[in-house]
Enzyme design. Sequence first.
Site, PDB file in Angstrom:
ATOM      1  N   GLU A   1      -0.413  -9.257  -0.437  1.00 39.62           N
ATOM      2  CA  GLU A   1      -1.827  -9.514  -0.095  1.00 39.62           C
ATOM      3  C   GLU A   1      -2.710  -9.476  -1.340  1.00 39.62           C
ATOM      4  O   GLU A   1      -3.661 -10.247  -1.457  1.00 39.62           O
ATOM      5  CB  GLU A   1      -2.293  -8.501   0.953  1.00 39.62           C
ATOM      6  CG  GLU A   1      -1.605  -8.725   2.296  1.00 39.62           C
ATOM      7  CD  GLU A   1      -1.851  -7.615   3.291  1.00 39.62           C
ATOM      8  OE1 GLU A   1      -1.677  -6.425   2.909  1.00 39.62           O
ATOM      9  OE2 GLU A   1      -2.214  -7.904   4.439  1.00 39.62           O
TER      10      GLU A   1
ATOM     11  N   GLY B   1       0.969  -5.024   1.015  1.00 35.56           N
ATOM     12  CA  GLY B   1      -0.291  -5.102   0.279  1.00 35.56           C
ATOM     13  C   GLY B   1      -0.124  -5.714  -1.101  1.00 35.56           C
ATOM     14  O   GLY B   1      -1.083  -6.255  -1.660  1.00 35.56           O
TER      15      GLY B   1
ATOM     16  N   ALA C   1       0.863  -1.187   0.000  1.00 40.20           N
ATOM     17  CA  ALA C   1       0.000   0.000   0.000  1.00 40.20           C
ATOM     18  C   ALA C   1       0.894   1.230   0.000  1.00 40.20           C
ATOM     19  O   ALA C   1       2.067   1.159   0.392  1.00 40.20           O
ATOM     20  CB  ALA C   1      -0.890  -0.012   1.228  1.00 40.20           C
TER      21      ALA C   1
ATOM     22  N   GLU D   1       5.330  -5.034   7.026  1.00 39.54           N
ATOM     23  CA  GLU D   1       4.595  -3.981   7.741  1.00 39.54           C
ATOM     24  C   GLU D   1       5.131  -3.735   9.148  1.00 39.54           C
ATOM     25  O   GLU D   1       5.019  -2.636   9.681  1.00 39.54           O
ATOM     26  CB  GLU D   1       3.099  -4.341   7.817  1.00 39.54           C
ATOM     27  CG  GLU D   1       2.352  -4.241   6.494  1.00 39.54           C
ATOM     28  CD  GLU D   1       2.395  -5.523   5.663  1.00 39.54           C
ATOM     29  OE1 GLU D   1       3.266  -6.387   5.920  1.00 39.54           O
ATOM     30  OE2 GLU D   1       1.554  -5.650   4.752  1.00 39.54           O
TER      31      GLU D   1
HETATM   32  N1  DAK Z   1       4.558   3.295  -0.756  1.00 37.75           N
HETATM   33  C1  DAK Z   1       4.910   4.483  -1.297  1.00 37.75           C
HETATM   34  N2  DAK Z   1       6.012   4.677  -2.023  1.00 37.75           N
HETATM   35  C2  DAK Z   1       6.818   3.618  -2.221  1.00 37.75           C
HETATM   36  C3  DAK Z   1       6.525   2.339  -1.696  1.00 37.75           C
HETATM   37  C4  DAK Z   1       5.326   2.198  -0.931  1.00 37.75           C
HETATM   38  N3  DAK Z   1       4.895   1.016  -0.412  1.00 37.75           N
HETATM   39  N4  DAK Z   1       7.514   1.493  -2.050  1.00 37.75           N
HETATM   40  C5  DAK Z   1       8.385   2.213  -2.774  1.00 37.75           C
HETATM   41  N5  DAK Z   1       7.962   3.494  -2.881  1.00 37.75           N
HETATM   42  C6  DAK Z   1       8.609   4.599  -3.580  1.00 37.75           C
HETATM   43  C7  DAK Z   1       9.848   5.085  -2.817  1.00 37.75           C
HETATM   44  O1  DAK Z   1       9.464   5.964  -1.788  1.00 37.75           O
HETATM   45  C8  DAK Z   1      10.609   5.768  -3.932  1.00 37.75           C
HETATM   46  O2  DAK Z   1      10.038   7.012  -4.176  1.00 37.75           O
HETATM   47  P1  DAK Z   1      10.954   8.326  -4.460  1.00 37.75           P
HETATM   48  O3  DAK Z   1      11.868   8.443  -3.302  1.00 37.75           O
HETATM   49  O4  DAK Z   1      11.681   7.975  -5.734  1.00 37.75           O
HETATM   50  O5  DAK Z   1       9.964   9.446  -4.591  1.00 37.75           O
HETATM   51  C9  DAK Z   1      10.317   4.867  -5.133  1.00 37.75           C
HETATM   52  O6  DAK Z   1       9.139   4.158  -4.821  1.00 37.75           O
HETATM   53  C10 DAK Z   1      11.417   3.855  -5.388  1.00 37.75           C
HETATM   54  O7  DAK Z   1      11.656   3.188  -4.168  1.00 37.75           O
HETATM   55  P2  DAK Z   1      13.142   2.825  -3.678  1.00 37.75           P
HETATM   56  O8  DAK Z   1      14.082   3.916  -4.037  1.00 37.75           O
HETATM   57  O9  DAK Z   1      13.034   2.422  -2.252  1.00 37.75           O
HETATM   58  O10 DAK Z   1      13.435   1.568  -4.625  1.00 37.75           O
HETATM   59  P3  DAK Z   1      14.314   0.287  -4.348  1.00 37.75           P
HETATM   60  O11 DAK Z   1      14.300  -0.479  -5.606  1.00 37.75           O
HETATM   61  O12 DAK Z   1      15.637   0.685  -3.749  1.00 37.75           O
HETATM   62  O13 DAK Z   1      13.541  -0.522  -3.203  1.00 37.75           O
HETATM   63  C11 DAK Z   1      11.567  -1.587  -2.204  1.00 37.75           C
HETATM   64  C12 DAK Z   1      12.293  -1.115  -3.504  1.00 37.75           C
HETATM   65  C13 DAK Z   1      10.216  -2.088  -2.655  1.00 37.75           C
HETATM   66  C14 DAK Z   1      12.355  -2.722  -1.561  1.00 37.75           C
HETATM   67  C15 DAK Z   1      11.461  -0.392  -1.212  1.00 37.75           C
HETATM   68  O14 DAK Z   1      10.928   0.734  -1.889  1.00 37.75           O
HETATM   69  C16 DAK Z   1      10.561  -0.706  -0.044  1.00 37.75           C
HETATM   70  O15 DAK Z   1      10.975  -1.336   0.928  1.00 37.75           O
HETATM   71  N6  DAK Z   1       9.310  -0.224  -0.103  1.00 37.75           N
HETATM   72  C17 DAK Z   1       8.367  -0.332   0.994  1.00 37.75           C
HETATM   73  C18 DAK Z   1       7.875  -1.747   1.153  1.00 37.75           C
HETATM   74  C19 DAK Z   1       6.864  -1.865   2.276  1.00 37.75           C
HETATM   75  O16 DAK Z   1       7.185  -1.538   3.448  1.00 37.75           O
HETATM   76  N7  DAK Z   1       5.656  -2.304   2.000  1.00 37.75           N
HETATM   77  C20 DAK Z   1       4.564  -2.427   2.963  1.00 37.75           C
HETATM   78  C21 DAK Z   1       3.738  -1.169   2.955  1.00 37.75           C
HETATM   79  S1  DAK Z   1       2.382  -1.251   4.140  1.00 37.75           S
HETATM   80  C22 DAK Z   1      -5.263  -2.516   4.058  1.00 37.75           C
HETATM   81  C23 DAK Z   1      -4.822  -2.770   2.776  1.00 37.75           C
HETATM   82  C24 DAK Z   1      -3.468  -2.846   2.520  1.00 37.75           C
HETATM   83  C25 DAK Z   1      -2.539  -2.635   3.516  1.00 37.75           C
HETATM   84  C26 DAK Z   1      -2.963  -2.393   4.799  1.00 37.75           C
HETATM   85  C27 DAK Z   1      -4.326  -2.324   5.066  1.00 37.75           C
HETATM   86  N8  DAK Z   1      -6.652  -2.394   4.347  1.00 37.75           N
HETATM   87  C28 DAK Z   1      -7.611  -2.735   3.305  1.00 37.75           C
HETATM   88  C29 DAK Z   1      -7.093  -2.172   5.673  1.00 37.75           C
HETATM   89  C30 DAK Z   1      -1.139  -2.715   3.186  1.00 37.75           C
HETATM   90  C31 DAK Z   1      -0.167  -2.122   3.882  1.00 37.75           C
HETATM   91  C32 DAK Z   1       1.183  -2.103   3.291  1.00 37.75           C
HETATM   92  O17 DAK Z   1       1.433  -2.643   2.256  1.00 37.75           O
END
Ligand code: DAK
Length: 257
Positions: free
Chosen positions: A111, A108, A65, A131
């Site tokens: 998911e 997400g 997400a 998360e």
């Molecule tokens: N959200 C927003 N931006 C993201 C992102 C994300 N999840 N993942 C990556 N980006 C953005 C980065 O901020 C960066 O943006 P700029 O700085 O260029 O503006 C760009 O994408 C490139 O990212 P990186 O520079 O980090 O790229 P890398 O290749 O080095 O790394 C990575 C890729 C995927 C390993 C890394 O970006 C990363 O760790 N991302 C976050 C992964 C994460 O923590 N995911 C979980 C998010 S929480 C629900 C429904 C869904 C959910 C919850 C509730 N309901 C229906 C209730 C879900 C929650 C989640 O998923």
Amino acid sequence: MSYENILVSTEGRVGIVQLNRPAARNALNGALMAELVAALAAFDSDAAIGCMLITGSDKAFAAGADIKQMATATVVEMMDSEMLGAWDALTRLHKPLLAAVSGWCLGGGCELAMACDMIIASESAIFGQPEINLGVIPGAGGTQRLTRAVGKAIAMDMILSDRRLSAGEAMRFGLISRVAPVETYLALALEVAAVIAAKPPVAVRTAKEAVNAAYESTLAEGMRLERRLFTLLFATDDQKEGMAAFAEKRAATWQGR
Ligand code: DAK
């Protein structure tokens, strides 16, 4: 309808949605989820489509997400979020939905893949539920679908310690059904989707319903539902045609009724 966050296309009887926010690693913001659900709902009600497929890019299926969109949300804003309805809508689709996954498949994103009926991955796919690093837990099936798919030991490891799974591990643990090199995983997924799309449509959607019921019912309830659905299919022309075609040693022609 025009979309800003997804690309929509068809190949034969397969409806394809490609997540398309490459600069954000296909992070799932509210607008993208709304578009995804609208596109899939349109395919679901289109008789020319027999199977649907979601994919991302070779580098990222989806990184979760959109953290930047969620970061400052209040509890009430999260409760009212359009995201919630979108996730529920995914579970109401009748036709099979495949995920073709490559690269990051996190949070997400994982998911979303698990909300699909089958996952086909490239050898470079990475599955995770990170998360915990954000001070939250999975909120769209990570604690539930993942645990049912891979079992408690691996699910706990992934959710508590942010263990990531390679495609090979995901295959071994039962999270995905097929793996192929990054050059061919999408073609393979489209091939599988085309095979499903050529099967008798009423039996296909009934089979999906019956398998999904195994997640939500006891064995006895599931067996009763399966028996009922199996019996009901004898009211379809396709059952008569399928069995007649077998006996007559010819290919069946499906009517979808
Ligand atoms: N959200 C927003 N931006 C993201 C992102 C994300 N999840 N993942 C990556 N980006 C953005 C980065 O901020 C960066 O943006 P700029 O700085 O260029 O503006 C760009 O994408 C490139 O990212 P990186 O520079 O980090 O790229 P890398 O290749 O080095 O790394 C990575 C890729 C995927 C390993 C890394 O970006 C990363 O760790 N991302 C976050 C992964 C994460 O923590 N995911 C979980 C998010 S929480 C629900 C429904 C869904 C959910 C919850 C509730 N309901 C229906 C209730 C879900 C929650 C989640 O998923």
